[in-house]
Design an enzyme around this catalytic site. Structure first.
Site, PDB file in Angstrom:
ATOM      1  N   LYS A   1       2.649  -4.569  -0.329  1.00  0.00           N
ATOM      2  CA  LYS A   1       3.147  -4.879   1.009  1.00  0.00           C
ATOM      3  C   LYS A   1       2.799  -6.289   1.479  1.00  0.00           C
ATOM      4  O   LYS A   1       3.360  -6.768   2.458  1.00  0.00           O
ATOM      5  CB  LYS A   1       2.658  -3.833   2.025  1.00  0.00           C
TER       6      LYS A   1
ATOM      7  N   SER B   1       0.986   6.805  -5.402  1.00  0.00           N
ATOM      8  CA  SER B   1       2.424   6.504  -5.568  1.00  0.00           C
ATOM      9  C   SER B   1       2.673   5.800  -6.905  1.00  0.00           C
ATOM     10  O   SER B   1       3.767   5.912  -7.465  1.00  0.00           O
ATOM     11  CB  SER B   1       2.961   5.678  -4.398  1.00  0.00           C
TER      12      SER B   1
END
Ligand code: PMP
Length: 290
Positions: A34, A253
């Site tokens: 991110k 993830s």
């Protein structure tokens, strides 16, 4: 000044198995993929004169975007407020605070509530709102960053790009540019079995933090060739195995993404070319829930 954020991106592409390769995004300065989206949006706002030292940024997030904005805010002199569902890991909450951000919690798994509250506070107080779940710059960050890097790092044929989707920025931006250079490449989304909303299932609680946030957001389903469904427990097992057997200490993830690649190869062994995915963050921020 040579700030740490100039080192966002340029992450290693590691080989996981004969046909699977992954970008090790935990190498980014705040430890996740991110940093790419957050620095891209802030750089753009600074160039346009929308953000000045002392301003406040507010964003809704499952954690990693919040950590990325908090890191950049501390580096560049912005105040940062983060709206996050309360069931995200303690490590995430502590990291945000260590970077000096303020945390506002909403109900477990309720990203709609987080986004709504972010918008209300942003418009009422005049804070800068990066709008990561709907901002095309999020896609652009991966088109010109993650995607271009993969094209330089991997010269063999690419048969598929596989990624779980939170905002969908990673999947859309990266696969759009890879497809231009590898026509016929499959764009494959990964979603939690407990909340398979893109496959037409019901929203539900799951433990693959960072993906399956309840809506497709930036994902254009017309561009998605396949969706692979992964259970939380399988994703955690695969993440533990990556750590023990490959030396890749990554988050849940990332386990889901690698397992997604393996399931795809089982379903379509004849795919021409290699499979590329991302290891979105490091494992340290999941110690309390692994
Ligand atoms: N994995 C993790 C750990 C994440 O934090 C995120 C971002 N929410 C993703 C995957 C998905 O990335 P994107 O928002 O680009 O779809």
């Amino acid at each position: 000044m040579n700030k740490l954020s100039v080192n966002v991106g340029k992450t290693p592409l590691v080989q996981i198995s004969k046909r699977i390769w992954a970008k090790f995004e935990g190498q980014n300065p705040s430890g996740s993929i991110k940093d790419r989206m957050a620095s891209y949006i802030l750089n753009d706002a600074e160039i346009k004169g929308l953000l000045k030292k002392g301003h406040t940024i507010i964003e809704a997030t499952s954690g990693n975007s919040g950590i990325a904005f908090a890191f950049l805010g501390a580096e560049r002199g912005y105040k940062v407020k983060i709206v996050m569902p309360c069931n995200m890991s303690e490590e995430r909450k502590q990291m945000l605070k260590m970077y000096g951000a303020e945390l506002i919690e909403v109900g477990a798994g309720d990203f709609d509530a987080a986004i709504k509250l972010r918008d209300e506070i942003a418009s009422c107080k005049g804070y800068f709102n990066p709008r990561q779940f709907s901002n095309p710059l999020n896609i652009e960050a991966h088109y010109s960053g993650t995607g271009v890097e993969i094209l330089h790092q991997h010269t063999e044929k690419i048969g598929a790009f596989v990624a779980g989707t939170g905002t969908g920025g990673t999947l859309m931006g990266t696969s759009r540019i890879l497809k231009l250079y590898h026509p016929g490449m499959k764009t494959v989304a990964v979603e939690p079995a407990e909340s398979p909303v893109m496959s037409g299932g019901e929203l539900g609680p799951h433990g693959i933090q960072g993906i399956g946030d309840g809506s497709k957001f930036l994902v254009n389903l017309n561009e998605v060739d396949d969706i692979v469904i992964i259970k939380t427990e399988e994703a955690k097992d695969r993440a533990r195995k990556l750590s023990k057997e490959s030396g890749l200490f990554v988050g849940v993830s990332s386990g889901a993404n690698v397992l997604g690649c393996e399931k795809l190869l089982e379903m379509y062994p004849d795919i021409e070319g290699n499979i590329i995915t991302v290891l979105s963050d490091r494992g340290e921020r999941y110690l309390s829930c692994m």
